[in-house]
Design a protein around this motif. Structure first.
Motif, PDB file in Angstrom:
ATOM      1  N   PRO A 384     -44.372  73.301  52.062  1.00 58.64           N
ATOM      2  CA  PRO A 384     -43.070  72.754  52.488  1.00 58.64           C
ATOM      3  C   PRO A 384     -42.166  72.404  51.291  1.00 58.64           C
ATOM      4  CG  PRO A 384     -44.834  71.759  53.757  1.00 58.64           C
ATOM      5  CD  PRO A 384     -45.484  72.541  52.662  1.00 58.64           C
ATOM      6  N   LEU A 385     -42.746  71.857  50.238  1.00 62.70           N
ATOM      7  CA  LEU A 385     -41.952  71.546  49.047  1.00 62.70           C
ATOM      8  C   LEU A 385     -41.451  72.813  48.371  1.00 62.70           C
ATOM      9  CD1 LEU A 385     -44.061  68.650  47.428  1.00 62.70           C
ATOM     10  CD2 LEU A 385     -41.880  68.455  48.623  1.00 62.70           C
ATOM     11  N   THR A 386     -42.299  73.847  48.334  1.00 63.21           N
ATOM     12  CA  THR A 386     -41.900  75.128  47.737  1.00 63.21           C
ATOM     13  C   THR A 386     -40.747  75.746  48.521  1.00 63.21           C
ATOM     14  OG1 THR A 386     -44.188  75.489  47.040  1.00 63.21           O
ATOM     15  CG2 THR A 386     -42.732  77.391  46.999  1.00 63.21           C
ATOM     16  N   TYR A 387     -40.822  75.670  49.844  1.00 63.42           N
ATOM     17  CA  TYR A 387     -39.744  76.210  50.690  1.00 63.42           C
ATOM     18  C   TYR A 387     -38.436  75.452  50.460  1.00 63.42           C
ATOM     19  CZ  TYR A 387     -37.071  77.402  54.854  1.00 63.42           C
ATOM     20  OH  TYR A 387     -36.057  77.805  55.702  1.00 63.42           O
ATOM     21  N   LYS A 388     -38.553  74.139  50.397  1.00 60.97           N
ATOM     22  CA  LYS A 388     -37.366  73.317  50.195  1.00 60.97           C
ATOM     23  C   LYS A 388     -36.707  73.605  48.844  1.00 60.97           C
ATOM     24  CE  LYS A 388     -36.207  68.751  51.942  1.00 60.97           C
ATOM     25  NZ  LYS A 388     -36.743  67.423  52.295  1.00 60.97           N
ATOM     26  N   SER A 389     -37.543  73.773  47.832  1.00 62.78           N
ATOM     27  CA  SER A 389     -37.037  74.071  46.501  1.00 62.78           C
ATOM     28  C   SER A 389     -36.334  75.422  46.478  1.00 62.78           C
ATOM     29  CB  SER A 389     -38.202  74.061  45.500  1.00 62.78           C
ATOM     30  OG  SER A 389     -37.752  74.416  44.220  1.00 62.78           O
ATOM     31  N   TYR A 390     -36.949  76.431  47.096  1.00 67.23           N
ATOM     32  CA  TYR A 390     -36.345  77.766  47.139  1.00 67.23           C
ATOM     33  C   TYR A 390     -35.013  77.736  47.876  1.00 67.23           C
ATOM     34  CZ  TYR A 390     -35.794  82.769  47.879  1.00 67.23           C
ATOM     35  OH  TYR A 390     -35.295  84.046  47.899  1.00 67.23           O
ATOM     36  N   LEU A 391     -34.972  77.025  49.013  1.00 69.13           N
ATOM     37  CA  LEU A 391     -33.751  76.958  49.817  1.00 69.13           C
ATOM     38  C   LEU A 391     -32.619  76.304  49.037  1.00 69.13           C
ATOM     39  CD1 LEU A 391     -32.810  77.702  52.682  1.00 69.13           C
ATOM     40  CD2 LEU A 391     -33.361  75.373  53.371  1.00 69.13           C
ATOM     41  N   SER A 392     -32.916  75.232  48.310  1.00 67.19           N
ATOM     42  CA  SER A 392     -31.884  74.550  47.522  1.00 67.19           C
ATOM     43  C   SER A 392     -31.368  75.448  46.406  1.00 67.19           C
ATOM     44  CB  SER A 392     -32.452  73.259  46.920  1.00 67.19           C
ATOM     45  OG  SER A 392     -32.765  72.334  47.930  1.00 67.19           O
ATOM     46  N   GLY A 435     -31.691  69.303  44.729  1.00 67.69           N
ATOM     47  CA  GLY A 435     -32.645  69.697  45.768  1.00 67.69           C
ATOM     48  C   GLY A 435     -33.687  70.684  45.293  1.00 67.69           C
ATOM     49  N   PRO A 439     -38.435  68.847  44.471  1.00 66.32           N
ATOM     50  CA  PRO A 439     -39.758  69.297  44.936  1.00 66.32           C
ATOM     51  C   PRO A 439     -40.671  69.733  43.795  1.00 66.32           C
ATOM     52  CG  PRO A 439     -38.026  70.208  46.310  1.00 66.32           C
ATOM     53  CD  PRO A 439     -37.346  69.586  45.130  1.00 66.32           C
TER      54      PRO A 439
END
Length: 609
Positions: A384-392, A435, A439
């Motif tokens: 979830p942190l990896t996804y959030k980082s990529y999205l930001s 953002g 993460p």
């Protein structure tokens, strides 16, 4: 300076260097002087040493002893022939010398050194264990006196336990006994000290003063790493575990609290002395001789026990591996001497990483597979942190054309105004510029926790995987044949692969985030540091970092299939069209302070005009 001055200086340097090499002492002279200094230090401490002719049951030449010495306190015990009595069970082979009744050497039967030789923790006359006291106005150290054993050998195989007594006689009814007890298996050797009828012989009979010292032998491939994890550890009766320095000579006196055990700890093995009731006064010391290529460190402990009416003092030695479950089974929190890092790193390793690792290893898989599965599980938890980082980072990449327009309009001469305009854009677009970083920052403690976990993990010792013969140390598949500054005499292939994967990871990360300018190149500094720092670290650690990079590539590829830049851009444009919500919740303290700071910086030039 003129030509003559330069010539004169050159000749002086030539003479100095020549005299250094021509007049330096021989190796024999150096050893002789070291021995003299060592003996002087022992004499000052009231410790006497007698040269050992042989380590077997061979006899010494008869010594001519003055009759006055024989009549003095324990004088008869100064004469004798050293014998080595072997105590052996399924796990240990212990040799006890009749001179001092001290443990002279310990072999761990089920382990080998890095080069497949018998693993001996310590051996020789440099290892001391004796009682210090004054009798007949004379300083006595039992380490130098000859005890009489009750047997000539001991093998516990097939028995529950066995005891052997070494006696130092003062008279027929006055004596000191060392009673060694060994069970059929395990790493514990019991030692019970018995002082019988000596109250009127020993000057200060209220204190039992023990002097214990060992020179720990090299057992691992890399002496530098082994020394980095070797020092004296100790635990008081409040369960607080502390240690002396691992990087330099160190000493510590402790008298405010009782010490329950003292450990001469090496990287993967320990030599521990335990007294359940606690030593009332302790003086600990660790020293390092870098010129010595066979001994890791020299460790010493002076320990005091208050005398009791019975004159009986039960001690225990632990000679064994620094494996978590083995140390924990001994009690007394011996497992706390394994360094898992400081602060939160220790708790991450102890209550998360170690628990998962123990669960995986019970299936009996190769440890290379265990590390792979450990990495996969960790990446799934952090996904979830990896996804959030990529999205930001994707949002910032989509915003980059608009940020470039603002930069062209405002210019680079006023960075404060430029940042203000950027902040306005972020606010309208609903984008958090931090953002993508947060993460990653949250994952850093785990990255550093593994940096402490793998070097301390006994289970990896001697375990091979692929070309890596020992996951607990570096793989030197690439050897230079000479020492290269910063790298040493080898290049670890796994460290090289990990470094290359980090370069690739940095490159793709820049593509995702749209980093330009100096920020584009800052990330490439990390892999350069890695190859210098981690080249001598365990191949198991570099293998984990390599796997983590490869799995991150796979995660980012899957996330990229799920994330559409066009949809992100459309969402940002929709956010920008929304009117500012006056009833929205109050800005965070950080955001408010940043805007206020920028406003002040923007107004500052106007006030100074």
């Amino acid at each position: 300076m003129d030509k003559n001055t330069y010539t004169g200086l050159f000749l002086i340097m030539l003479i100095l260097f020549g005299s250094f090499y021509l007049m330096r002492p021989s190796e024999a002279d150096i050893k002789k002087e070291k021995a003299r200094i060592h003996q002087d230090s022992l004499n000052k401490a009231g410790i006497k040493t007698t040269p050992v002719v042989a380590k077997t049951d061979s006899a010494k030449k008869p010594q001519v002893i003055d009759s006055a010495v024989l009549k003095s306190a324990f004088g008869a015990a100064t004469v004798g022939t050293e014998q080595l009595i072997t105590l052996e069970n399924n796990d240990l082979r212990v040799k006890v010398s009749t001179q001092g009744a001290r443990v002279q050497s310990v072999e761990l039967k089920n382990f080998k050194t890095f080069d497949k030789k018998p693993l001996i923790l310590f051996d020789g006359a440099n290892n001391h264990f004796g009682l210090n006291f004054i009798a007949g106005n004379k300083k006595i150290n039992t380490n130098d006196l000859y005890f009489k054993p009750s047997a000539t050998g001991l093998n516990v195989t097939g028995h529950d336990s066995y005891s052997i007594t070494f006696r130092l006689n003062y008279s027929a009814t006055q004596y000191i006994d060392y009673v060694y007890t060994l069970s059929a298996k395990g790493y514990r050797l019991g030692l019970t000290l018995k002082l019988n009828g000596l109250d009127n012989v020993i000057a200060d009979s209220k204190i039992v003063d023990i002097n214990w010292q060992s020179s720990m032998l090299k057992t691992e491939k890399d002496m530098t790493m082994e020394r980095q994890y070797s020092t004296v550890y100790f635990k008081n009766t409040d369960d607080d575990v502390d240690e002396l320095s691992v990087t330099k000579d160190d000493a510590k006196d402790i008298s405010d609290k009782k010490i329950q055990w003292v450990s001469f700890k090496q990287h993967f093995f320990s030599n521990v002395l335990i007294y359940k009731d606690g030593f009332t006064k302790s003086s600990l010391h660790v020293s390092l001789d870098t010129a010595n290529k066979t001994e890791v460190k020299q460790m010493q402990a002076s320990l005091q026990i208050p005398a009791n009416n019975a004159g009986v003092y039960p001690l225990d030695f632990y000679y064994g591996p620094n494996e978590f479950k083995v140390l924990k089974a001994q009690g007394y929190n011996l497992d706390k001497q394994i360094d898992l890092g400081w602060g939160p790193l220790k708790y991450i390793n102890k209550y998360a990483v170690l628990v998962v690792f123990d669960f995986l290893k019970q299936f009996g898989w190769n440890y290379g597979i265990v590390i792979l599965l450990l990495t996969v599980l960790l990446k799934l938890v952090l996904s979830p942190l990896t996804y959030k980082s990529y999205l930001s980072m994707a949002k910032m990449r989509v915003l980059k054309p608009e940020m470039d327009e603002i930069k062209a309009k405002v210019g680079e001469d006023n960075p404060t105004l430029l940042q203000q305009e950027y902040m306005k854009l972020y606010k309208k677009a609903g984008v958090n510029p931090l953002g993508g970083c947060l993460p990653m920052v949250l994952q850093l403690p785990i990255v550093f926790a593994f940096l402490r976990f793998f070097p301390a993990l006994f289970e990896l010792r001697g375990e091979s995987f692929l070309w890596m013969k020992d996951l607990s140390t570096y793989d030197d598949l690439i050897k230079f044949g000479t020492t290269i500054p910063l790298l040493g005499d080898h290049l670890s292939l796994m460290c090289l692969l990990m470094t290359i994967s980090t370069f690739i990871y940095t490159y793709f990360n820049n593509q995702i985030s749209g980093a330009t300018g100096q920020m584009k190149y800052i990330g490439y500094i990390t892999p350069v540091i890695f190859i210098v720092v981690l080249n001598k670290y365990p191949s198991g650690l570099n293998y984990y970092y390599f796997l983590a990079n490869m799995l991150t590539f796979a995660q980012q590829y899957l996330i990229r299939l799920m994330v559409d830049d066009k949809k992100i851009h459309a969402q940002i444009q929709e956010n920008k069209k929304k009117p500012e919500d006056k009833t929205a919740k109050k800005k965070s303290g950080f955001a408010a302070k940043m805007e206020e700071y920028m406003r002040q910086q923007q107004q500052l030039p106007k006030k100074t005009k």
